[in-house]
Design a protein around this motif. Structure first.
Motif, PDB file in Angstrom:
ATOM      1  N   TYR A   1       0.799  -1.221   0.000  1.00 13.86           N
ATOM      2  CA  TYR A   1       0.000   0.000   0.000  1.00 13.86           C
ATOM      3  C   TYR A   1       0.835   1.277   0.000  1.00 13.86           C
ATOM      4  CZ  TYR A   1      -3.915  -3.031   1.147  1.00 13.86           C
ATOM      5  OH  TYR A   1      -4.863  -4.000   1.121  1.00 13.86           O
ATOM      6  N   LEU A   2       2.154   1.169   0.057  1.00 12.97           N
ATOM      7  CA  LEU A   2       3.002   2.358   0.183  1.00 12.97           C
ATOM      8  C   LEU A   2       2.859   3.325  -0.991  1.00 12.97           C
ATOM      9  CD1 LEU A   2       6.345   1.125   1.738  1.00 12.97           C
ATOM     10  CD2 LEU A   2       4.646   2.626   2.746  1.00 12.97           C
ATOM     11  N   ASN A   3       2.823   2.813  -2.206  1.00  9.69           N
ATOM     12  CA  ASN A   3       2.726   3.703  -3.366  1.00  9.69           C
ATOM     13  C   ASN A   3       1.440   4.506  -3.382  1.00  9.69           C
ATOM     14  OD1 ASN A   3       5.128   3.498  -4.833  1.00  9.69           O
ATOM     15  ND2 ASN A   3       4.540   1.482  -5.580  1.00  9.69           N
ATOM     16  N   ARG A   4       0.346   3.943  -2.889  1.00 10.32           N
ATOM     17  CA  ARG A   4      -0.941   4.635  -2.910  1.00 10.32           C
ATOM     18  C   ARG A   4      -1.172   5.529  -1.703  1.00 10.32           C
ATOM     19  NH1 ARG A   4      -4.911  -0.175  -3.640  1.00 10.32           N
ATOM     20  NH2 ARG A   4      -3.102  -1.297  -2.886  1.00 10.32           N
ATOM     21  N   HIS A   5      -0.656   5.131  -0.527  1.00  4.57           N
ATOM     22  CA  HIS A   5      -1.010   5.829   0.703  1.00  4.57           C
ATOM     23  C   HIS A   5       0.179   6.467   1.419  1.00  4.57           C
ATOM     24  CE1 HIS A   5      -5.047   4.246   0.404  1.00  4.57           C
ATOM     25  NE2 HIS A   5      -4.534   3.048   0.176  1.00  4.57           N
ATOM     26  N   TYR A   6       1.267   6.723   0.721  1.00  2.84           N
ATOM     27  CA  TYR A   6       2.446   7.299   1.377  1.00  2.84           C
ATOM     28  C   TYR A   6       2.174   8.698   1.919  1.00  2.84           C
ATOM     29  CZ  TYR A   6       3.362  10.038  -2.829  1.00  2.84           C
ATOM     30  OH  TYR A   6       3.275  10.918  -3.862  1.00  2.84           O
ATOM     31  N   ARG A   7       1.186   9.384   1.392  1.00  2.00           N
ATOM     32  CA  ARG A   7       0.862  10.740   1.874  1.00  2.00           C
ATOM     33  C   ARG A   7       0.270  10.736   3.282  1.00  2.00           C
ATOM     34  NH1 ARG A   7      -0.720  10.571  -3.437  1.00  2.00           N
ATOM     35  NH2 ARG A   7       0.498  11.887  -4.834  1.00  2.00           N
ATOM     36  N   ASP A   8      -0.177   9.564   3.762  1.00  2.00           N
ATOM     37  CA  ASP A   8      -0.735   9.457   5.112  1.00  2.00           C
ATOM     38  C   ASP A   8       0.333   9.398   6.188  1.00  2.00           C
ATOM     39  OD1 ASP A   8      -3.212   9.428   3.931  1.00  2.00           O
ATOM     40  OD2 ASP A   8      -3.424   7.249   3.994  1.00  2.00           O
ATOM     41  N   ILE A   9       1.590   9.311   5.805  1.00  2.00           N
ATOM     42  CA  ILE A   9       2.693   9.270   6.767  1.00  2.00           C
ATOM     43  C   ILE A   9       2.945  10.707   7.224  1.00  2.00           C
ATOM     44  CG2 ILE A   9       5.092   8.612   7.143  1.00  2.00           C
ATOM     45  CD1 ILE A   9       4.728   6.633   4.777  1.00  2.00           C
ATOM     46  N   PRO A  10       2.870  10.971   8.541  1.00  2.99           N
ATOM     47  CA  PRO A  10       2.885  12.366   9.018  1.00  2.99           C
ATOM     48  C   PRO A  10       4.219  13.100   8.924  1.00  2.99           C
ATOM     49  CG  PRO A  10       2.780  10.852  10.866  1.00  2.99           C
ATOM     50  CD  PRO A  10       2.669  10.031   9.631  1.00  2.99           C
ATOM     51  N   GLU A  11       5.336  12.412   9.001  1.00  4.48           N
ATOM     52  CA  GLU A  11       6.639  13.078   8.980  1.00  4.48           C
ATOM     53  C   GLU A  11       7.532  12.468   7.916  1.00  4.48           C
ATOM     54  OE1 GLU A  11       8.600  13.475  12.733  1.00  4.48           O
ATOM     55  OE2 GLU A  11       6.716  13.759  13.791  1.00  4.48           O
ATOM     56  N   LYS A  12       8.618  13.166   7.614  1.00  2.00           N
ATOM     57  CA  LYS A  12       9.537  12.697   6.581  1.00  2.00           C
ATOM     58  C   LYS A  12      10.607  11.742   7.105  1.00  2.00           C
ATOM     59  CE  LYS A  12       8.025  14.887   2.936  1.00  2.00           C
ATOM     60  NZ  LYS A  12       7.601  14.207   1.735  1.00  2.00           N
ATOM     61  N   GLU A  13      10.811  11.666   8.421  1.00  5.23           N
ATOM     62  CA  GLU A  13      11.797  10.741   8.989  1.00  5.23           C
ATOM     63  C   GLU A  13      11.055   9.555   9.596  1.00  5.23           C
ATOM     64  OE1 GLU A  13      14.678  12.488  11.504  1.00  5.23           O
ATOM     65  OE2 GLU A  13      15.467  13.755   9.907  1.00  5.23           O
ATOM     66  N   ILE A  14      11.422   8.355   9.154  1.00  6.13           N
ATOM     67  CA  ILE A  14      10.661   7.157   9.472  1.00  6.13           C
ATOM     68  C   ILE A  14      11.575   6.053   9.979  1.00  6.13           C
ATOM     69  CG2 ILE A  14       9.165   5.380   8.470  1.00  6.13           C
ATOM     70  CD1 ILE A  14       8.559   7.417   6.265  1.00  6.13           C
ATOM     71  N   HIS A  15      11.048   5.263  10.898  1.00  5.53           N
ATOM     72  CA  HIS A  15      11.682   4.014  11.324  1.00  5.53           C
ATOM     73  C   HIS A  15      10.780   2.884  10.834  1.00  5.53           C
ATOM     74  CE1 HIS A  15      14.042   1.278  13.794  1.00  5.53           C
ATOM     75  NE2 HIS A  15      12.887   0.663  14.020  1.00  5.53           N
ATOM     76  N   LEU A  16      11.342   1.946  10.068  1.00  5.01           N
ATOM     77  CA  LEU A  16      10.566   0.851   9.500  1.00  5.01           C
ATOM     78  C   LEU A  16      10.553  -0.359  10.416  1.00  5.01           C
ATOM     79  CD1 LEU A  16      11.654   0.753   5.760  1.00  5.01           C
ATOM     80  CD2 LEU A  16       9.549   1.652   6.717  1.00  5.01           C
ATOM     81  N   ILE A  17       9.431  -1.042  10.452  1.00  5.18           N
ATOM     82  CA  ILE A  17       9.309  -2.329  11.129  1.00  5.18           C
ATOM     83  C   ILE A  17       8.858  -3.315  10.058  1.00  5.18           C
ATOM     84  CG2 ILE A  17       8.110  -3.626  12.917  1.00  5.18           C
ATOM     85  CD1 ILE A  17       7.729  -0.825  14.294  1.00  5.18           C
TER      86      ILE A  17
END
Length: 117
Positions: free
Chosen positions: A67-83
């Protein structure tokens, strides 16, 4: 003509293998059981829904890698930690997020931890 098509096909296969299996250098692994995760603002859980439901991480945003390509705009900040659940999932997500302008500051693997990373 056949050689040109064969070269294009081999190039495409090599690109797909590269994006899935060659890790992005410079992103540290943080053990999921460490206290460092508590200080991270945005934790993005890219595992499938059925996997993340079994081992929930408090305070994380659930968005499977599909779902990342479609919903990446829902991520609130530009710095991310992935799980992630495995390294292939992590590699795909890091490349997708880098292309969208996000900065992945670290990752955690649920199944195998950070041994030797």
């Amino acid at each position: 003509m056949i050689i040109a098509i064969l070269i294009i096909f081999i190039g495409f296969i090599m690109y797909m293998l590269y994006t899935r299996f060659v890790p992005v250098i410079g992103i540290p692994c943080i053990d999921i059981s460490s206290n460092q995760l508590e200080t991270i603002n945005v934790k993005l859980d890219i595992r499938d829904y059925n996997e993340s439901f079994r081992q929930e991480v408090k305070g994380s945003i659930l968005m499977p890698v599909a779902y990342l390509n479609r919903h990446y705009r829902d991520i609130p900040e530009k710095e991310i930690h992935l799980i992630a659940s495995d390294s292939t999932e992590r590699n795909l997500a890091v490349r997708i997020l880098h292309n969208k302008g996000y900065r992945v500051t670290g990752y955690s693997l649920m199944d195998c931890g950070c041994k030797g990373k």
